[in-house]
Structure formats: C-alpha cells, structure tokens
Write an enzyme that holds these catalytic residues in place. Structure first.
Site, PDB file in Angstrom:
ATOM      1  N   ASP A   1      -4.508   1.783   3.602  1.00  0.00           N
ATOM      2  CA  ASP A   1      -5.221   0.741   4.341  1.00  0.00           C
ATOM      3  C   ASP A   1      -5.014   0.940   5.837  1.00  0.00           C
ATOM      4  O   ASP A   1      -3.900   1.256   6.292  1.00  0.00           O
ATOM      5  CB  ASP A   1      -4.750  -0.650   3.929  1.00  0.00           C
ATOM      6  CG  ASP A   1      -5.378  -1.112   2.612  1.00  0.00           C
ATOM      7  OD1 ASP A   1      -6.089  -0.306   1.976  1.00  0.00           O
ATOM      8  OD2 ASP A   1      -5.152  -2.269   2.211  1.00  0.00           O
TER       9      ASP A   1
ATOM     10  N   ASP B   1      -1.646  -2.658  -4.364  1.00  0.00           N
ATOM     11  CA  ASP B   1      -2.667  -3.046  -3.405  1.00  0.00           C
ATOM     12  C   ASP B   1      -3.508  -1.812  -3.070  1.00  0.00           C
ATOM     13  O   ASP B   1      -4.144  -1.247  -3.938  1.00  0.00           O
ATOM     14  CB  ASP B   1      -2.013  -3.683  -2.179  1.00  0.00           C
ATOM     15  CG  ASP B   1      -3.004  -4.448  -1.312  1.00  0.00           C
ATOM     16  OD1 ASP B   1      -4.171  -4.594  -1.729  1.00  0.00           O
ATOM     17  OD2 ASP B   1      -2.622  -4.897  -0.225  1.00  0.00           O
TER      18      ASP B   1
ATOM     19  N   ASP C   1       0.856  -1.185   0.000  1.00  0.00           N
ATOM     20  CA  ASP C   1       0.000   0.000   0.000  1.00  0.00           C
ATOM     21  C   ASP C   1       0.893   1.236   0.000  1.00  0.00           C
ATOM     22  O   ASP C   1       2.001   1.210   0.543  1.00  0.00           O
ATOM     23  CB  ASP C   1      -0.872   0.034   1.257  1.00  0.00           C
ATOM     24  CG  ASP C   1      -1.656  -1.252   1.463  1.00  0.00           C
ATOM     25  OD1 ASP C   1      -2.249  -1.733   0.488  1.00  0.00           O
ATOM     26  OD2 ASP C   1      -1.656  -1.767   2.596  1.00  0.00           O
TER      27      ASP C   1
ATOM     28  N   ARG D   1     -13.802   0.491  -2.703  1.00  0.00           N
ATOM     29  CA  ARG D   1     -13.230   0.712  -1.376  1.00  0.00           C
ATOM     30  C   ARG D   1     -12.900   2.185  -1.127  1.00  0.00           C
ATOM     31  O   ARG D   1     -11.752   2.567  -0.960  1.00  0.00           O
ATOM     32  CB  ARG D   1     -11.985  -0.137  -1.156  1.00  0.00           C
ATOM     33  CG  ARG D   1     -12.245  -1.630  -1.200  1.00  0.00           C
ATOM     34  CD  ARG D   1     -11.004  -2.426  -0.839  1.00  0.00           C
ATOM     35  NE  ARG D   1     -11.264  -3.874  -0.920  1.00  0.00           N
ATOM     36  CZ  ARG D   1     -10.341  -4.803  -0.703  1.00  0.00           C
ATOM     37  NH1 ARG D   1      -9.108  -4.445  -0.394  1.00  0.00           N
ATOM     38  NH2 ARG D   1     -10.651  -6.081  -0.808  1.00  0.00           N
TER      39      ARG D   1
END
Length: 441
Positions: free
Chosen positions: A263, A259, A220, A315
């Site tokens: 996060d 990714d 990330d 997301r």
C-alpha cells in the site's frame, strides 16, 4: 611404489566423491543467475519510472562497511534497521527471517500475544450483531484485543528509515510475518525478497463497514506512508502460509487476516515498482487511502512495470489522486478463483495504462477489468485480453453506459520516465519468466 588394486579403487572412489562433492557445493553455493553479482549497491536507473525523478533513488549505496549487515533472524534485522535510522545502510537477508519470534529466536503464535483475558470466542460472543447491534465494539474484550494487537505489532512492525537498501541473498531469502513500514522516509530500495504472510492475529469487527459489517486487519507486507523515492524490485508478496480463503466466516463475513500486499498512501511520492510478483491475495495494492485526503494532490506518482498479479481479487492497483503509470504488466486469474477487478479508477486519479496483458477464465469479461469510484479518466492502449487486443476504455464506457459516468482518455499527463516499453505480448512472456524474487538478471 605401485598401489594395490583395492587401494587404488578406494582412492579413486574417494577422489570421485571429492569431485562430486565439490561440484554439488558449487551448485549449492554459486548463486543462480539472478544472484551472480552483488546487487546490494545497485541504484535505480535514471529513466526507470517516477522514483528516478527529482534526484533519483540510491537507497543505501553510500553506506560504509560498518553499516553493511547480513542478517539471519529477526533480532539481527531489528538491530540493522536501527529503529528506522536514516544512516545509509545495506541490509542483506539470508535464509528465512520470521518476524513472529522472541529475542532468542523462538517462534511466537497468536496465543503468545493474547493478553488481558482476550479470547476469540469471548470476542465473538461480546460483539455478535444480533445482541450487540451496530455500535463500534467497546469494553473489556475490545480493550483486550487492542492490548493483544499491540503486543504483536511490537514484534512484526519493522520501521525502515531513509537511505536504506534491503536485499535478499540468493534465490531463497524470505521475510515471513513482517510488515515493513517505510514511514516518512526518503530514498529506500527493497529487492529480491519473498515477503509473505503479514498475518494479523487480532482483526477488529467493524459493524458499519460496507453495510453488512466486515473484519479489518492491520498489516500490509509493505506499507509506504509519507515515503518518497522508493524502488521496489523483484519482490514476491503473498499470503503464503495462511491464505484468507482458508479462514472461517464469522458474522457472515470472511475472517480476514491480511490487509494489502503493498500500500502506498498518505502523501507518498516518486515510487517505482518493477519486476515483482503479487499473488494469492484479496486487496493487493492501494495507492491513496481516502477520497478526503486532498493533501495527496500532486503526489502519489507511481510507476508499475513488468509486474505479475496472479490470483489477486482486486486493487491491482486501486488509485486515488495519483499519476500512476501501469505498463507491461501481466495479470493471471486462474479458473475457480474469486475475482472482482484489476484497475480501480478513483477520485482525481490519472491512470495511464499501456501494453498490459490479462489472462482470465471464461466467466471474467473484459468489462470486469476496470472499476470506477468517482473516477473521470483512464488512458489505455495496447491491452491484450486472453490474447486479443481490446480497448478497455471503450468497453468500460459501453458496458456502464447509463449507470456510471463515462471515463475520458485525458488523464492530464503523459509519462516520460521509463525504459524500453515492450509490446503486451512480449511483456507477457518476459514477466512470466522474470518477475519475482530470485530472478534478477
């Protein structure tokens, strides 16, 4: 003594050149309005979201002069981070810092990390589902992939310790190819930084993911794991340089290289993400990584306000367990881009969404904006969809009636920590102008 006309003209021309040069130097050297002051010792306002709770967030504001660093390359950034040291520190990033670089600053590409005989063609041949089947990859090429991935991780994974502030200097501060990892750290600020292209050279094939198998990547742009009191403000996060859409397809699946953009997982708590831009990416922001992570109950308290999500497939965010306040954000889905959903309501989540604005092309409907996986509740108010007010909860329940469990409006909590809440219409304009790196007023 009188000057000759030619000498006077020469001195006048030189004087004008000096004046113009000075003016240009002023344009180049005087920071834009976003950087007209030193932001490095700024602390989070006492009402600015969840990161203001339980003592607030000050980052490295208490750093002494010996722990204030200006860095221009990976080596300098690594030294300043001190291996994740908790000593109060301020790190100012100037220009572009490339994490894929050796200790002398030379750029490294994927071939430089490959070791032990790893090769993509050999990897694909070894684990082709038509011959390998559905078992998890193992053996020579998987071991070589792991060794190669470890070499890259050693370069690009940058641990951030407690009591740290990382800021970009000026409107052009870029951290490229890095994965900033705030792991089991408290009291961290990241601001005014363009974080781009956390590119994984060695994705792993997972045959049983999603039924058809999929490629899994490791990095990330920013990863919070077990982190508390974190303020992320005026960053830009994207895949700029290597968009996944340009990657080939292997085993009938897109060969993903990225990714998440940001996060927030594994018990992270008390986080505010403000005035930031997330762009050109598939899975932007995951809050809570597993339905079985019951230790996240009572944690994952996150505020997202005045952020822009542009060309994000999904997301934005997807939430498990957390109490997440999503207000005054702007969502832009350009024509011709892939889109699945924006807000993901998952296990035991409590998403409180207020005054958010969405812009989508004609094939995206209001019912597409929310998706639920075992979710039970979504509080929403003040939503604008292509300029018109909508009730996302009512639309979701009507659209999914008979196929999924209805969501209720009772998320079990009400936000109290927040600054001025703009209308969705006003926030839409302000975010378009002010979100992202280089735009701190």
């Amino acid at each position: 003594m009188r000057l000759g006309k030619s000498m006077a003209r020469g001195k006048g021309a030189r004087l004008r050149q000096v004046i113009i040069a000075a003016a240009l130097l002023g344009v180049l050297c005087v920071p834009a309005h976003a950087e007209a002051r030193d932001i490095s010792r700024d602390t989070l306002a006492p009402d600015d979201g969840w990161a203001a709770a339980e003592g607030g967030t000050t980052g490295g504001a208490a750093a002494d002069d010996a722990h204030v660093f200006t860095v221009t390359d990976r080596a300098g950034l690594v030294r300043a981070l001190g291996g994740g040291s908790d000593t109060p520190k301020i790190i100012k990033i100037a220009g572009t810092v490339d994490a894929n670089a050796d200790d002398d600053g030379h750029h490294l590409d994927c071939a430089d990390y490959a070791t032990d005989g790893y090769g993509l063609k050999k990897y694909l041949a070894a684990y082709d589902p038509r011959t390998w089947g559905s078992a998890k990859p193992s053996g020579e090429q998987e071991e070589a992939r792991q060794a190669s991935a470890a070499k890259q991780a050693e370069r690009i994974v940058l641990p951030v310790g407690s009591n740290t502030t990382i800021v970009g200097l000026g409107p052009g501060a870029v951290l490229k190819g890095a994965s900033l990892q705030i792991k089991n750290a408290d009291n961290v600020i990241v601001r005014n930084l363009d974080l781009r292209d956390a590119y994984d050279c060695f994705p792993v094939w997972q045959p049983n993911t999603g039924g058809l198998g999929d490629w899994k990547t490791a990095y990330d742009n920013i990863w919070l794991t077990g982190a508390t009191h974190v303020w992320i403000d005026h960053i830009t996060a994207s895949d700029k340089g290597h968009p996944d859409a340009d990657e080939p397809t292997y085993f009938a699946r897109n060969y993903l290289r990225h990714d998440g953009l940001l996060d927030i997982t594994n018990g992270s708590d008390l986080v505010t993400v403000s005035w930031s831009r997330f762009a050109d990416h598939d899975k932007a922001m995951l809050i809570g990584n597993s339905d079985s992570a019951t230790g996240d109950r009572g944690k994952l308290r996150v505020t997202l306000h005045h952020n822009e999500f542009e060309s994000v497939v999904q997301r934005a965010p997807r939430v498990r367990f957390g109490q997440v306040y999503v207000y005054d954000n702007r969502y832009e889905v350009p024509e011709g881009t892939e889109y699945r959903y924006s807000m993901g309501v998952s296990t035991e989540s409590g998403v409180y969404a207020e005054n958010n604005a969405f812009h989508t092309p004609g094939h995206v409907e209001a019912a597409d904006l929310v998706k639920s996986w075992n979710g039970t509740a979504l509080h929403q108010t003040g939503t604008l969809f292509n300029g018109y007010p909508v009730d996302l909860l009512a639309i979701y329940n009507a659209y999914n009636s008979g196929s999924e469990r209805d969501l209720t409006a009772d998320v079990g909590w009400t936000p109290t920590l927040h600054g001025k809440i703009d209308s969705a219409e006003a926030a839409d304009r302000e975010v378009a102008r002010g979100a992202g790196a280089g735009r701190i007023p």
